[in-house]
Design a protein around this motif. Structure first.
Motif, mmCIF file in Angstrom:
data_model
loop_
_atom_site.group_PDB
_atom_site.id
_atom_site.type_symbol
_atom_site.label_atom_id
_atom_site.label_comp_id
_atom_site.label_asym_id
_atom_site.label_seq_id
_atom_site.Cartn_x
_atom_site.Cartn_y
_atom_site.Cartn_z
ATOM 1 N N SER A 113 0.832 -1.202 0.000
ATOM 2 C CA SER A 113 0.000 0.000 0.000
ATOM 3 C C SER A 113 0.869 1.256 0.000
ATOM 4 C CB SER A 113 -0.920 -0.002 1.222
ATOM 5 O OG SER A 113 -1.665 1.176 1.297
ATOM 6 N N ILE A 114 1.935 1.246 0.780
ATOM 7 C CA ILE A 114 2.857 2.387 0.827
ATOM 8 C C ILE A 114 3.512 2.586 -0.536
ATOM 9 C CG2 ILE A 114 5.065 3.185 1.776
ATOM 10 C CD1 ILE A 114 4.145 1.894 4.455
ATOM 11 N N GLN A 115 3.967 1.497 -1.154
ATOM 12 C CA GLN A 115 4.596 1.593 -2.482
ATOM 13 C C GLN A 115 3.614 2.153 -3.506
ATOM 14 O OE1 GLN A 115 6.115 -2.414 -3.134
ATOM 15 N NE2 GLN A 115 8.188 -1.577 -3.104
ATOM 16 N N LEU A 116 2.383 1.693 -3.462
ATOM 17 C CA LEU A 116 1.369 2.171 -4.395
ATOM 18 C C LEU A 116 1.135 3.667 -4.204
ATOM 19 C CD1 LEU A 116 -0.707 1.395 -6.575
ATOM 20 C CD2 LEU A 116 -2.326 0.973 -4.730
ATOM 21 N N GLN A 117 1.050 4.097 -2.950
ATOM 22 C CA GLN A 117 0.850 5.521 -2.678
ATOM 23 C C GLN A 117 2.061 6.344 -3.104
ATOM 24 O OE1 GLN A 117 -0.470 6.221 1.348
ATOM 25 N NE2 GLN A 117 -2.161 4.782 1.145
ATOM 26 N N GLN A 118 3.258 5.823 -2.907
ATOM 27 C CA GLN A 118 4.462 6.536 -3.339
ATOM 28 C C GLN A 118 4.495 6.672 -4.856
ATOM 29 O OE1 GLN A 118 7.527 4.115 -1.517
ATOM 30 N NE2 GLN A 118 7.801 5.551 0.154
ATOM 31 N N ASN A 119 4.161 5.607 -5.560
ATOM 32 C CA ASN A 119 4.137 5.656 -7.021
ATOM 33 C C ASN A 119 3.090 6.638 -7.516
ATOM 34 O OD1 ASN A 119 6.157 3.754 -7.147
ATOM 35 N ND2 ASN A 119 4.779 2.034 -7.507
ATOM 36 N N SER A 120 1.929 6.625 -6.886
ATOM 37 C CA SER A 120 0.855 7.537 -7.269
ATOM 38 C C SER A 120 1.270 8.991 -7.042
ATOM 39 C CB SER A 120 -0.401 7.217 -6.460
ATOM 40 O OG SER A 120 -1.419 8.130 -6.731
ATOM 41 N N THR A 121 1.873 9.248 -5.895
ATOM 42 C CA THR A 121 2.329 10.610 -5.584
ATOM 43 C C THR A 121 3.416 11.054 -6.555
ATOM 44 O OG1 THR A 121 1.771 10.313 -3.253
ATOM 45 C CG2 THR A 121 3.308 12.084 -3.788
ATOM 46 N N ALA A 122 4.368 10.172 -6.846
ATOM 47 C CA ALA A 122 5.436 10.510 -7.793
ATOM 48 C C ALA A 122 4.857 10.804 -9.169
ATOM 49 C CB ALA A 122 6.449 9.368 -7.875
ATOM 50 N N ASN A 123 3.863 10.037 -9.590
ATOM 51 C CA ASN A 123 3.225 10.263 -10.878
ATOM 52 C C ASN A 123 2.505 11.618 -10.893
ATOM 53 O OD1 ASN A 123 2.482 9.507 -13.530
ATOM 54 N ND2 ASN A 123 0.475 8.878 -12.775
ATOM 55 N N GLN A 124 1.822 11.933 -9.806
ATOM 56 C CA GLN A 124 1.119 13.219 -9.724
ATOM 57 C C GLN A 124 2.108 14.383 -9.772
ATOM 58 O OE1 GLN A 124 -1.068 12.691 -6.108
ATOM 59 N NE2 GLN A 124 -2.676 11.478 -7.078
ATOM 60 N N ILE A 125 3.213 14.258 -9.084
ATOM 61 C CA ILE A 125 4.228 15.316 -9.095
ATOM 62 C C ILE A 125 4.819 15.457 -10.493
ATOM 63 C CG2 ILE A 125 6.539 15.928 -8.264
ATOM 64 C CD1 ILE A 125 5.677 14.794 -5.527
ATOM 65 N N ARG A 126 5.079 14.331 -11.155
ATOM 66 C CA ARG A 126 5.637 14.372 -12.513
ATOM 67 C C ARG A 126 4.658 15.071 -13.463
ATOM 68 N NH1 ARG A 126 6.345 9.277 -13.152
ATOM 69 N NH2 ARG A 126 4.605 8.903 -14.556
ATOM 70 N N ILE A 127 3.371 14.800 -13.319
ATOM 71 C CA ILE A 127 2.363 15.454 -14.160
ATOM 72 C C ILE A 127 2.341 16.950 -13.877
ATOM 73 C CG2 ILE A 127 -0.126 15.704 -14.558
ATOM 74 C CD1 ILE A 127 -0.293 12.624 -14.141
ATOM 75 N N LEU A 128 2.363 17.320 -12.593
ATOM 76 C CA LEU A 128 2.341 18.739 -12.237
ATOM 77 C C LEU A 128 3.573 19.482 -12.736
ATOM 78 C CD1 LEU A 128 0.960 18.647 -8.596
ATOM 79 C CD2 LEU A 128 -0.188 19.563 -10.613
ATOM 80 N N MET A 129 4.712 18.804 -12.719
ATOM 81 C CA MET A 129 5.956 19.435 -13.145
ATOM 82 C C MET A 129 6.094 19.430 -14.667
ATOM 83 S SD MET A 129 7.316 20.433 -10.328
ATOM 84 C CE MET A 129 9.021 20.752 -10.662
ATOM 85 N N GLY A 130 5.252 18.700 -15.337
ATOM 86 C CA GLY A 130 5.292 18.675 -16.792
ATOM 87 C C GLY A 130 6.326 17.721 -17.351
ATOM 88 N N LYS A 148 8.070 20.928 -21.794
ATOM 89 C CA LYS A 148 9.144 21.512 -20.996
ATOM 90 C C LYS A 148 8.767 21.475 -19.520
ATOM 91 C CE LYS A 148 10.511 24.433 -24.788
ATOM 92 N NZ LYS A 148 10.347 25.724 -25.393
ATOM 93 N N PRO A 149 9.702 21.100 -18.644
ATOM 94 C CA PRO A 149 9.405 21.059 -17.218
ATOM 95 C C PRO A 149 9.017 22.446 -16.738
ATOM 96 C CG PRO A 149 11.477 19.953 -17.684
ATOM 97 C CD PRO A 149 11.036 20.610 -18.951
ATOM 98 N N ARG A 150 8.067 22.484 -15.829
ATOM 99 C CA ARG A 150 7.600 23.741 -15.258
ATOM 100 C C ARG A 150 7.749 23.691 -13.759
ATOM 101 N NH1 ARG A 150 1.646 23.471 -17.351
ATOM 102 N NH2 ARG A 150 2.072 21.324 -16.890
ATOM 103 N N THR A 151 7.891 24.848 -13.165
ATOM 104 C CA THR A 151 7.894 24.902 -11.703
ATOM 105 C C THR A 151 6.459 24.798 -11.239
ATOM 106 O OG1 THR A 151 7.703 27.297 -11.650
ATOM 107 C CG2 THR A 151 9.942 26.362 -11.678
#
Length: 155
Positions: A113-130, A148-151
């Motif tokens: 469950s922790i790994q799944l949440q970490q992967n989900s969070t990393a994916n969300q951050i990657r989407i937000l950062m572009g 292009k990556p965005r802040t």
């Protein structure tokens, strides 16, 4: 004499092992709710129980080693075969083993469950950062700004 001591050591592990099982079950619920303060509290309590269970395990191992027996189930079986408490000793060992196996199963599920949440969070951050978005071209043939990556402030 040694059989009584070993039986007592095994029985002494039931309370902390049961507490560990309850903490792991509570942790599973806290993970779903992402309740960080509760998770931190549970972690501290789990660590103290792990230390206690390890110490008890070492005492059992030392007792078996001092008798020249292997420090596993086979060693306990050898001692039990020479004892009037043998049947009770094995029953308690089996019960403790099942309890600890239940703890391990829940702990592994919590880990997934922790790994799944970490992967989900990393994916969300990657989407937000572009990051890692498909390369798109605009009408002039240059790469789209989406690639292009965005802040975070530009998202």
């Amino acid at each position: 004499m040694h059989d009584t001591t070993l039986l007592q050591l095994i029985e002494d592990d039931f309370a902390p092992a049961q507490q560990m099982l309850e903490l792991l079950q509570t942790e599973a619920i806290a993970l779903l709710g992402r309740d960080m303060p509760l998770l931190e509290n549970l972690l501290a309590r789990k660590q103290s129980l792990v230390i206690l269970l390890e110490q008890q395990g070492q005492r059992r191992s030392q007792l078996l080693a001092s008798l020249g027996l292997s420090q596993d189930r086979e060693g306990v079986q050898q001692l039990a075969s020479q004892s009037q408490l043998g049947e009770r000793l094995m029953q308690q060992l089996d019960a403790l083993s099942k309890l600890l196996a239940d703890c391990q199963a829940i702990n592994e599920r919590n880990g997934r469950s922790i790994q799944l949440q970490q992967n989900s969070t990393a994916n969300q951050i990657r989407i937000l950062m572009g990051g890692e978005s498909p390369s798109l071209y605009d009408a002039r043939g240059s790469t789209s700004p989406l690639a292009k990556p965005r802040t975070l402030s530009q998202v």
